[in-house]
Design a protein around this motif. Structure first.
Motif, PDB file in Angstrom:
ATOM      1  N   LEU A  48       0.858  -1.195   0.000  1.00 38.05           N
ATOM      2  CA  LEU A  48       0.000   0.000   0.000  1.00 38.05           C
ATOM      3  C   LEU A  48       0.889   1.238   0.000  1.00 38.05           C
ATOM      4  O   LEU A  48       0.479   2.303  -0.438  1.00 38.05           O
ATOM      5  N   VAL A  54      -4.091   3.475  -3.987  1.00 36.12           N
ATOM      6  CA  VAL A  54      -4.625   4.217  -2.844  1.00 36.12           C
ATOM      7  C   VAL A  54      -4.519   5.721  -3.075  1.00 36.12           C
ATOM      8  O   VAL A  54      -4.961   6.516  -2.266  1.00 36.12           O
ATOM      9  N   VAL A  65     -11.760  -2.039  -0.060  1.00 32.25           N
ATOM     10  CA  VAL A  65     -11.898  -2.448   1.338  1.00 32.25           C
ATOM     11  C   VAL A  65     -13.291  -3.034   1.580  1.00 32.25           C
ATOM     12  O   VAL A  65     -13.439  -4.067   2.219  1.00 32.25           O
ATOM     13  N   GLY A  71      -8.102 -11.800  -8.367  1.00 32.32           N
ATOM     14  CA  GLY A  71      -7.630 -11.981  -9.739  1.00 32.32           C
ATOM     15  C   GLY A  71      -6.382 -11.151 -10.023  1.00 32.32           C
ATOM     16  O   GLY A  71      -5.857 -10.485  -9.144  1.00 32.32           O
ATOM     17  N   VAL A  73      -3.766  -8.465 -10.884  1.00 31.77           N
ATOM     18  CA  VAL A  73      -3.709  -7.023 -10.683  1.00 31.77           C
ATOM     19  C   VAL A  73      -2.240  -6.619 -10.666  1.00 31.77           C
ATOM     20  O   VAL A  73      -1.388  -7.410 -10.277  1.00 31.77           O
ATOM     21  N   LEU A  82      -4.144 -12.777  -6.416  1.00 31.71           N
ATOM     22  CA  LEU A  82      -4.516 -13.342  -5.121  1.00 31.71           C
ATOM     23  C   LEU A  82      -5.958 -12.950  -4.812  1.00 31.71           C
ATOM     24  O   LEU A  82      -6.676 -12.484  -5.690  1.00 31.71           O
ATOM     25  N   LEU A  83      -6.331 -13.129  -3.581  1.00 38.34           N
ATOM     26  CA  LEU A  83      -7.672 -12.718  -3.156  1.00 38.34           C
ATOM     27  C   LEU A  83      -7.579 -11.888  -1.889  1.00 38.34           C
ATOM     28  O   LEU A  83      -6.966 -12.313  -0.909  1.00 38.34           O
ATOM     29  N   GLN A  87     -13.989  -6.592   3.465  1.00 34.26           N
ATOM     30  CA  GLN A  87     -13.877  -6.156   4.862  1.00 34.26           C
ATOM     31  C   GLN A  87     -15.102  -5.340   5.271  1.00 34.26           C
ATOM     32  O   GLN A  87     -15.218  -4.921   6.415  1.00 34.26           O
TER      33      GLN A  87
HETATM   34  C1  HEC Z   1      -6.240 -11.474   3.928  1.00 35.70           C
HETATM   35  C2  HEC Z   1      -5.232 -10.587   3.458  1.00 35.70           C
HETATM   36  C3  HEC Z   1      -5.624  -9.127   3.261  1.00 35.70           C
HETATM   37  C4  HEC Z   1      -6.179  -8.264   4.176  1.00 35.70           C
HETATM   38  C5  HEC Z   1      -6.546  -8.555   5.609  1.00 35.70           C
HETATM   39  C6  HEC Z   1      -6.304  -7.000   3.498  1.00 35.70           C
HETATM   40  N1  HEC Z   1      -5.873  -7.083   2.225  1.00 35.70           N
HETATM   41 FE1  HEC Z   1      -5.838  -5.625   0.848  1.00 35.70          FE
HETATM   42  N2  HEC Z   1      -5.201  -6.913  -0.523  1.00 35.70           N
HETATM   43  C7  HEC Z   1      -4.891  -8.232  -0.290  1.00 35.70           C
HETATM   44  C8  HEC Z   1      -4.547  -8.863  -1.528  1.00 35.70           C
HETATM   45  C9  HEC Z   1      -4.127 -10.317  -1.677  1.00 35.70           C
HETATM   46  C10 HEC Z   1      -4.718  -7.900  -2.524  1.00 35.70           C
HETATM   47  C11 HEC Z   1      -4.525  -8.124  -4.041  1.00 35.70           C
HETATM   48  C12 HEC Z   1      -5.689  -8.926  -4.587  1.00 35.70           C
HETATM   49  C13 HEC Z   1      -5.459  -9.466  -5.993  1.00 35.70           C
HETATM   50  O1  HEC Z   1      -4.398 -10.034  -6.232  1.00 35.70           O
HETATM   51  O2  HEC Z   1      -6.360  -9.295  -6.844  1.00 35.70           O
HETATM   52  C14 HEC Z   1      -5.092  -6.683  -1.854  1.00 35.70           C
HETATM   53  C15 HEC Z   1      -5.291  -5.459  -2.485  1.00 35.70           C
HETATM   54  C16 HEC Z   1      -5.514  -4.287  -1.836  1.00 35.70           C
HETATM   55  C17 HEC Z   1      -5.557  -2.981  -2.459  1.00 35.70           C
HETATM   56  C18 HEC Z   1      -5.307  -2.679  -3.915  1.00 35.70           C
HETATM   57  C19 HEC Z   1      -3.879  -2.989  -4.322  1.00 35.70           C
HETATM   58  C20 HEC Z   1      -2.814  -2.249  -3.523  1.00 35.70           C
HETATM   59  O3  HEC Z   1      -1.914  -2.943  -3.006  1.00 35.70           O
HETATM   60  O4  HEC Z   1      -2.863  -1.034  -3.385  1.00 35.70           O
HETATM   61  C21 HEC Z   1      -5.821  -2.084  -1.479  1.00 35.70           C
HETATM   62  C22 HEC Z   1      -5.952  -0.581  -1.643  1.00 35.70           C
HETATM   63  C23 HEC Z   1      -5.965  -2.814  -0.259  1.00 35.70           C
HETATM   64  N3  HEC Z   1      -5.761  -4.136  -0.504  1.00 35.70           N
HETATM   65  C24 HEC Z   1      -6.223  -2.228   0.962  1.00 35.70           C
HETATM   66  C25 HEC Z   1      -6.453  -2.961   2.112  1.00 35.70           C
HETATM   67  C26 HEC Z   1      -6.819  -2.370   3.364  1.00 35.70           C
HETATM   68  C27 HEC Z   1      -6.938  -0.879   3.637  1.00 35.70           C
HETATM   69  C28 HEC Z   1      -7.003  -3.381   4.236  1.00 35.70           C
HETATM   70  C29 HEC Z   1      -7.474  -3.323   5.663  1.00 35.70           C
HETATM   71  C30 HEC Z   1      -8.787  -2.753   5.846  1.00 35.70           C
HETATM   72  C31 HEC Z   1      -6.724  -4.617   3.544  1.00 35.70           C
HETATM   73  N4  HEC Z   1      -6.397  -4.308   2.260  1.00 35.70           N
HETATM   74  C32 HEC Z   1      -6.787  -5.849   4.107  1.00 35.70           C
HETATM   75  C33 HEC Z   1      -4.914  -8.867   0.899  1.00 35.70           C
HETATM   76  C34 HEC Z   1      -5.445  -8.369   2.048  1.00 35.70           C
END
Ligand code: HEC
Length: 512
Positions: A48, A54, A65, A71, A73, A82-83, A87
């Motif tokens: 991030l 962001v 969020v 898929g 990215v 990943l997935l 939230q």
């Molecule tokens: C279980 C693990 C996990 C949690 C918990 C999680 N994320 Fe993610 N997040 C990921 C993954 C894996 C991806 C990429 C998904 C893909 O490959 O399509 C992602 C992608 C993202 C992205 C878009 C890509 C990037 O890196 O900027 C954002 C923004 C993001 N998450 C914000 C958050 C925020 C804010 C939180 C907490 C509220 C959060 N995530 C919690 C696993 C998580």
């Protein structure tokens, strides 16, 4: 693994009570994105910190969020597939707002704060959604911010004509001239699909003095003229990318540099892609609206080639030898790689020298294989007695190298020259001390002798040969090795040269 994360989060959900964005972040996001925002498990999860996802308007990040993301990215130029679980059900609007405000203002990120009202609005707008976003879906609704183009005062001129190679645009009259205020090259500006050409002119604003790499692909052909000189050219007709991609590396001063891009399309598909990388960028920046997809072959091809008069040198990991290796490509199309760790030429090959694409684009990750053919592995272990040290090398005006090594009090120089189909090597030892044994082959077969060779079996099972003349060997069935030197020592399959101080020897490697 995903199931494990759900379990972890369920526990954390009950223990978290703080409304502080940083703490909420660590609780709900930190496990995957890491406390420092770089992505957990050494970047296997996306970052991030510095993420374009962001940045800009907040709704894209809010939606991710709320509903998650799955898929393929690309984040900060790196692919993930990943997935991220949704939230939204777990986190109320004010907590999402606090987390994203924290994310957007931490680790160097600087985007506006996010309010609970913004989250509430986004939530209401996608209340029906029941599965995670895919990147194309969310980007269609909330595209990524475009970085500012370094092309200033960009104009485009469209020409009509049927060209299979670059025409002289100066002699032609443009159908249409436009100012492109977005600073982006696009072939969609032409009013037809086939038989046209475009010339773009602009100032390329170099942000910082340093080394720049440009990559150029087009369908069909074109060239880039920077500061009045042709920098890159794609000839003829054909698709974008693959083996037609060209790249150049050059040092540029900060400030404006006039750039002119000439392009022509015959028939079929059309497109142009120019990307660049500066001293501060890990990622490619595009000057065009078409992005060159990385080929399945990985990095673009950037062949390193000797000139007619001078050998080329390549200092980087070369596959098949040790990590400190020095590649030399001679003008006649013979090449070798010297291992500074083993103080020996370990690989020899013919034809093309090496492709610099991997290390120019990937910051030295991995080892590059020789680009040519008939690769012969000469030796694979230290060639000099224990305690010997590599002391560097010198290149003469034609780029021919001499390597220096220290063996106790002795100095060994090891000089290389080449002609068609062969490499010759002159070794000499200076100083005071016992003769030195130098490994020259691990696998050889005896060939002919010109002159005399006095063969003396030793009590320890080795064989010493005193030469007055030359001896020929076959190395791995691919090379003939001619040795003109005072003494040889054979220990089983290994062949050593024995050189006393003041003596020298010549080795000639010829491809069969
Ligand atoms: C279980 C693990 C996990 C949690 C918990 C999680 N994320 Fe993610 N997040 C990921 C993954 C894996 C991806 C990429 C998904 C893909 O490959 O399509 C992602 C992608 C993202 C992205 C878009 C890509 C990037 O890196 O900027 C954002 C923004 C993001 N998450 C914000 C958050 C925020 C804010 C939180 C907490 C509220 C959060 N995530 C919690 C696993 C998580």
């Amino acid at each position: 693994m995903i199931r494990l994360w759900f379990g972890l989060m369920a526990t954390l959900a009950f223990t978290a009570s703080a409304q502080d964005g940083g703490q909420l972040y660590e609780t709900y996001c930190g496990a995957c994105h890491a406390a420092n925002g770089e992505g957990a498990t050494g970047g296997q999860f996306p970052p991030l910190a510095g993420s374009e996802w962001v940045d800009g308007p907040a709704e894209r990040a809010i939606q991710i969020v709320l509903h998650g993301l799955e898929g393929p990215v690309e984040v900060s130029g790196k692919p993930f597939n990943l997935l991220m679980p949704p939230q939204g059900a777990m986190l109320p609007d004010d907590q999402i707002a606090a987390i994203l405000t924290y994310v957007r203002s931490s680790w160097g990120n600087s985007a506006d704060k996010v309010t609970p009202a913004m989250v509430a609005k986004a939530r209401a707008a996608t209340a029906d959604r029941s599965k995670p976003w895919t990147a194309p879906e969310i980007l269609k609704l909330h595209p990524l911010p475009k970085p500012e183009s370094p092309l200033r005062n960009l104009t485009s001129r469209v020409y009509h004509g049927e060209w299979k190679k670059l025409p002289d645009f100066a002699k032609l009259t443009a159908e249409n001239v436009e100012e492109e205020h977005d600073g982006i090259l696009s072939v969609t500006h032409a009013d037809r699909k086939d038989h046209f050409g475009i010339v773009w002119e602009a100032d390329f604003m170099v942000p910082k003095t340093g080394e720049y790499i440009f990559r150029f692909a087009c369908d069909d052909g074109g060239r880039i003229i920077l500061d009045g000189e042709v920098m890159l050219e794609v000839h003829g007709l054909g698709p974008m990318g693959g083996g037609r991609t060209q790249a150049a590396k050059l040092t540029l001063e900060k400030g404006p540099h006039p750039i002119r891009i000439e392009y022509y399309e015959f028939t079929g598909q059309e497109g142009i892609s120019i990307s660049w990388k500066g001293p501060d960028s890990d990622d490619w920046n595009e000057l065009s609206d078409t992005k060159l997809k990385p080929g399945r072959k990985g990095p673009p091809s950037i062949p390193i080639t000797p000139t007619a008069k001078r050998a080329a040198i390549y200092r980087n990991f070369i596959q098949g030898t040790t990590s400190r290796s020095i590649g030399i490509g001679f003008p006649g199309g013979v090449n070798f790689a010297y291992s500074a760790d083993h103080m020996a030429p370990e690989l020899a090959w013919k034809g093309d020298f090496i492709d610099g694409g991997l290390h120019w684009t990937n910051r030295g990750v991995g080892a590059q294989s020789p680009a040519g053919k008939d690769v012969v592995k000469l030796t694979s272990e230290p060639a000099l007695p224990e305690g010997s040290r590599f002391r560097g090398y010198q290149l003469d005006a034609a780029g021919n190298p001499t390597f220096y090594n220290k063996i106790g009090e002795l100095k060994l120089s090891d000089a290389y020259h080449a002609s068609d189909n062969q490499i010759s090597r002159t070794l000499s030892v200076d100083g005071n001390g016992e003769p030195v044994s130098i490994l020259i082959s691990e696998s050889h077969a005896m060939g002919s002798i010109d002159g005399t060779a006095k063969v003396m079996p030793q009590p320890d099972g080795t064989t010493r040969t005193r030469l007055s003349g030359t001896m020929n060997f076959t190395v791995r069935d691919k090379l003939t090795l001619k040795v003109a030197g005072p003494s040889l020592l054979e220990k089983g399959p290994e062949l050593y040269l024995l050189l006393a101080p003041g003596e020298s020897a010549t080795l000639t490697y010829t491809w069969k």
